[in-house]
Design an enzyme around this catalytic site. Structure first.
Site, PDB file in Angstrom:
ATOM      1  N   ALA A  18     -19.985 -49.564  14.369  1.00 21.45           N
ATOM      2  CA  ALA A  18     -21.108 -50.331  14.115  1.00 21.45           C
ATOM      3  C   ALA A  18     -21.632 -50.875  12.863  1.00 21.45           C
ATOM      4  CB  ALA A  18     -22.352 -49.477  14.858  1.00 21.45           C
ATOM      5  N   ALA A  19     -21.013 -50.560  11.725  1.00 19.74           N
ATOM      6  CA  ALA A  19     -21.533 -50.876  10.497  1.00 19.74           C
ATOM      7  C   ALA A  19     -20.995 -52.360  10.223  1.00 19.74           C
ATOM      8  CB  ALA A  19     -21.141 -49.890   9.443  1.00 19.74           C
ATOM      9  N   PRO A  20     -21.683 -52.964   9.543  1.00 22.62           N
ATOM     10  CA  PRO A  20     -23.132 -52.815   8.928  1.00 22.62           C
ATOM     11  C   PRO A  20     -24.071 -52.978   9.790  1.00 22.62           C
ATOM     12  CG  PRO A  20     -22.417 -55.119   8.405  1.00 22.62           C
ATOM     13  CD  PRO A  20     -21.346 -54.437   9.118  1.00 22.62           C
ATOM     14  N   GLY A  21     -24.004 -53.341  11.221  1.00 15.33           N
ATOM     15  CA  GLY A  21     -25.311 -53.195  12.226  1.00 15.33           C
ATOM     16  C   GLY A  21     -25.586 -54.465  12.955  1.00 15.33           C
ATOM     17  N   LYS A  51     -24.398 -56.194  15.359  1.00 11.83           N
ATOM     18  CA  LYS A  51     -24.265 -56.056  16.884  1.00 11.83           C
ATOM     19  C   LYS A  51     -25.334 -54.895  17.348  1.00 11.83           C
ATOM     20  CE  LYS A  51     -19.973 -58.320  16.805  1.00 11.83           C
ATOM     21  NZ  LYS A  51     -19.648 -58.204  15.388  1.00 11.83           N
ATOM     22  N   ASP A 110     -16.419 -53.045  18.555  1.00 12.72           N
ATOM     23  CA  ASP A 110     -15.939 -54.253  17.677  1.00 12.72           C
ATOM     24  C   ASP A 110     -15.082 -53.793  16.624  1.00 12.72           C
ATOM     25  OD1 ASP A 110     -16.529 -56.693  16.649  1.00 12.72           O
ATOM     26  OD2 ASP A 110     -18.162 -56.085  15.489  1.00 12.72           O
ATOM     27  N   CYS A 169     -12.581 -60.042  15.110  1.00 11.67           N
ATOM     28  CA  CYS A 169     -12.843 -61.424  14.614  1.00 11.67           C
ATOM     29  C   CYS A 169     -11.501 -62.123  14.214  1.00 11.67           C
ATOM     30  CB  CYS A 169     -13.801 -61.028  13.421  1.00 11.67           C
ATOM     31  SG  CYS A 169     -13.423 -60.026  12.104  1.00 11.67           S
ATOM     32  N   GLU A 218     -20.344 -45.226  12.970  1.00 14.36           N
ATOM     33  CA  GLU A 218     -19.493 -45.760  11.989  1.00 14.36           C
ATOM     34  C   GLU A 218     -18.948 -44.696  11.453  1.00 14.36           C
ATOM     35  OE1 GLU A 218     -18.386 -48.746  10.790  1.00 14.36           O
ATOM     36  OE2 GLU A 218     -17.433 -47.362   9.347  1.00 14.36           O
TER      37      GLU A 218
END
Ligand code: SAM
Length: 447
Positions: A112-115, A117, A180, A233, A135
């Site tokens: 999750a970091a940096p946040g 999404k 992610d 990505c 994270e």
């Protein structure tokens, strides 16, 4: 510009065929930049009214907007401090759109970091359900927590745990899970030339191995009928279609599901989408999978520390603080752990042993026998629920002074007072005889 590695060029030619030249030419154009609006704090109209530049709608997310690519210093704008939006590359927002979040969903954001999404997910949940953001890298988890507080998220958990441990313990718990995944970052080549020099075939393949392992862990905690979204990505076939194909071969409980979103380009996997600079995003891939089989291993419930005759006085002090600040007290359960008071979401699963660094909202800290309210308590509250609010217009010089940590003039009665920017809460202070003693956290102040 840094030359693109030959092997990478070959892969992209296979992927884009006749359009490859257009992709190569895109390195001469401006990069795409964007924000996602945080509905917990503001509407697009409010944000546009305050921002000094124009935003235009992006196709990738219902609350995603393009910003001018040359705009500098957005992080220092008071409205950024208020948490009204998150600065995010426009195509990065597409993965959350594929989650199709519904009110009351329990959602896990595993990497999750940096946040960015997580902030979108919390905005879509609009205070309902639960957002659990994990994270694995501890110092990145702390940045995630700081963004959680800025965005005013109250119905959430932040943890730093290995996916295999977290997902085994939370088996069958979540309606929606986002992976992610860490990746080779080919989609960031236009904006980060270092990523080009760091690229290698070996790195792509090692990323694909790690991604499959994270996705296999994530699968455990998706409930029957629940959604698992995988995103990267990068453009690489191995890290995207390759990982999904291998995952589906190993997990016949999951099926790819058609998506209703109208952006990006189709892939050979049903329910997966790829975005390239030719679709006005930097570069992302996302796939939506559904668990068909039963998965009813619900985790044990969380047993919060209880109120008893020894600590009853402390609970009374917290309640008194809340009564003093609020017209309508935030919902949730008050718990006191050591010298800190939190308001945590009801009905949590057992969080012990999962590297939880925050559950709910850090409401207050005891200093001897008194309690000091915390920044996060105000940031996660609506102005209409607070008794004393000092509302400052965008051109009021007190706003910047407040964010610098200075004492400012404050009309209104004495007591803890929220400071808002045109209706968006940005922090708090203590008003005393016309002056506001500044409580804006030292680490967040502007210089
Ligand atoms: N979702 C984030 C956002 O929107 O702001 C970006 C996540 S980034 C693409 C991937 C994250 O995965 C990084 O924060 C990285 O530290 C984390 N990560 C690295 N190795 C990991 C692993 N083995 N398991 C889980 N997460 C990992």
């Amino acid at each position: 510009m840094t030359a693109l590695p030959v092997d990478f060029q070959e892969e992209m030619k296979k992927l884009l065929k006749d359009e490859y030249k257009l992709y190569e030419n895109s390195f001469d154009s401006e990069i795409f930049r964007g924000i996602s609006i945080n509905r917990l704090k503001a509407t697009p109209e409010q944000v546009q009214k305050i921002l000094p530049f124009k935003i235009t709608k992006s196709p990738f997310y219902s609350d995603g907007w393009y910003i001018p690519s040359d705009e500098q210093g957005i992080g220092n704008l008071p409205i950024h401090h208020s948490g009204a939006f998150y600065v995010q590359e426009p195509s990065a927002t597409s993965a959350v759109e594929l989650l199709e979040i519904q009110p009351n969903d329990k959602v896990l954001d595993l990497c999750a970091a940096p946040g960015g999404k997580s902030s979108q997910i919390a905005s879509c949940l609009n205070g309902t359900g639960l957002i659990w953001s994990n994270e694995v890298v501890k110092n990145r988890a702390n940045i995630l927590l700081s963004n959680f507080e800025r965005m005013g998220i109250a119905n959430g958990i932040v943890s730093s745990c290995y996916p295999e441990i977290l997902c085994a313990k939370l088996s069958g718990y979540f309606d929606k899970v986002l992976v992610d995944a860490p990746c080779s970052g080919e989609g960031m080549f236009r904006k980060n030339h270092d990523a080009i020099t760091e690229w290698s075939r070996e790195h792509v393949l090692s990323c694909a191995n790690r991604q499959l392992s994270i996705l296999n862990s994530a699968a455990q905690c998706v409930k029957q009928g629940g959604v698992l979204v995988y995103s990267t990505c990068t453009f690489s076939y191995e890290e995207n279609e390759g990982v999904i194909k291998q995952f589906l071969a190993e997990n016949p409980d999951f099926e790819p599901e058609d998506i209703h979103e109208n952006f990006g380009r189709k892939t050979e996997i049903k329910g997966a989408v790829r975005i390239t600079p030719l679709e006005k995003g930097e570069g992302h891939f996302a796939a939506r999978l559904i668990r068909k089989s039963e998965n009813n291993n619900f985790p044990e419930p969380y047993i919060a520390p209880i109120k008893n005759s020894k600590n009853a006085e402390l609970y009374k002090i917290v309640q008194k603080m809340l009564d003093d600040i609020f017209v309508k007290i935030p919902s949730g359960k008050i718990v006191i752990i050591n010298d800190k008071a939190f308001i945590i979401p009801e009905n949590l699963p057992d969080i012990n042993g999962l590297g939880v660094i925050r559950a709910g909202v850090f409401a207050g800290e005891f200093k001897k026998n008194r309690i000091e309210p915390q920044h996060a308590l105000f940031m996660s509250s609506k102005p209409e629920n607070i008794k004393r609010v000092l509302d400052l217009k965008p051109d009021d010089s007190r706003l910047v002074d407040f964010l610098k940590g200075l004492e400012i003039d404050c009309e209104g009665e004495n007591g803890y007072t929220a400071v808002s920017l045109d209706g968006i809460i940005t922090g708090f202070g203590k008003c005393s005889n016309g002056r506001l003693k500044n409580k804006y956290p030292k680490g967040l102040r502007i210089l």
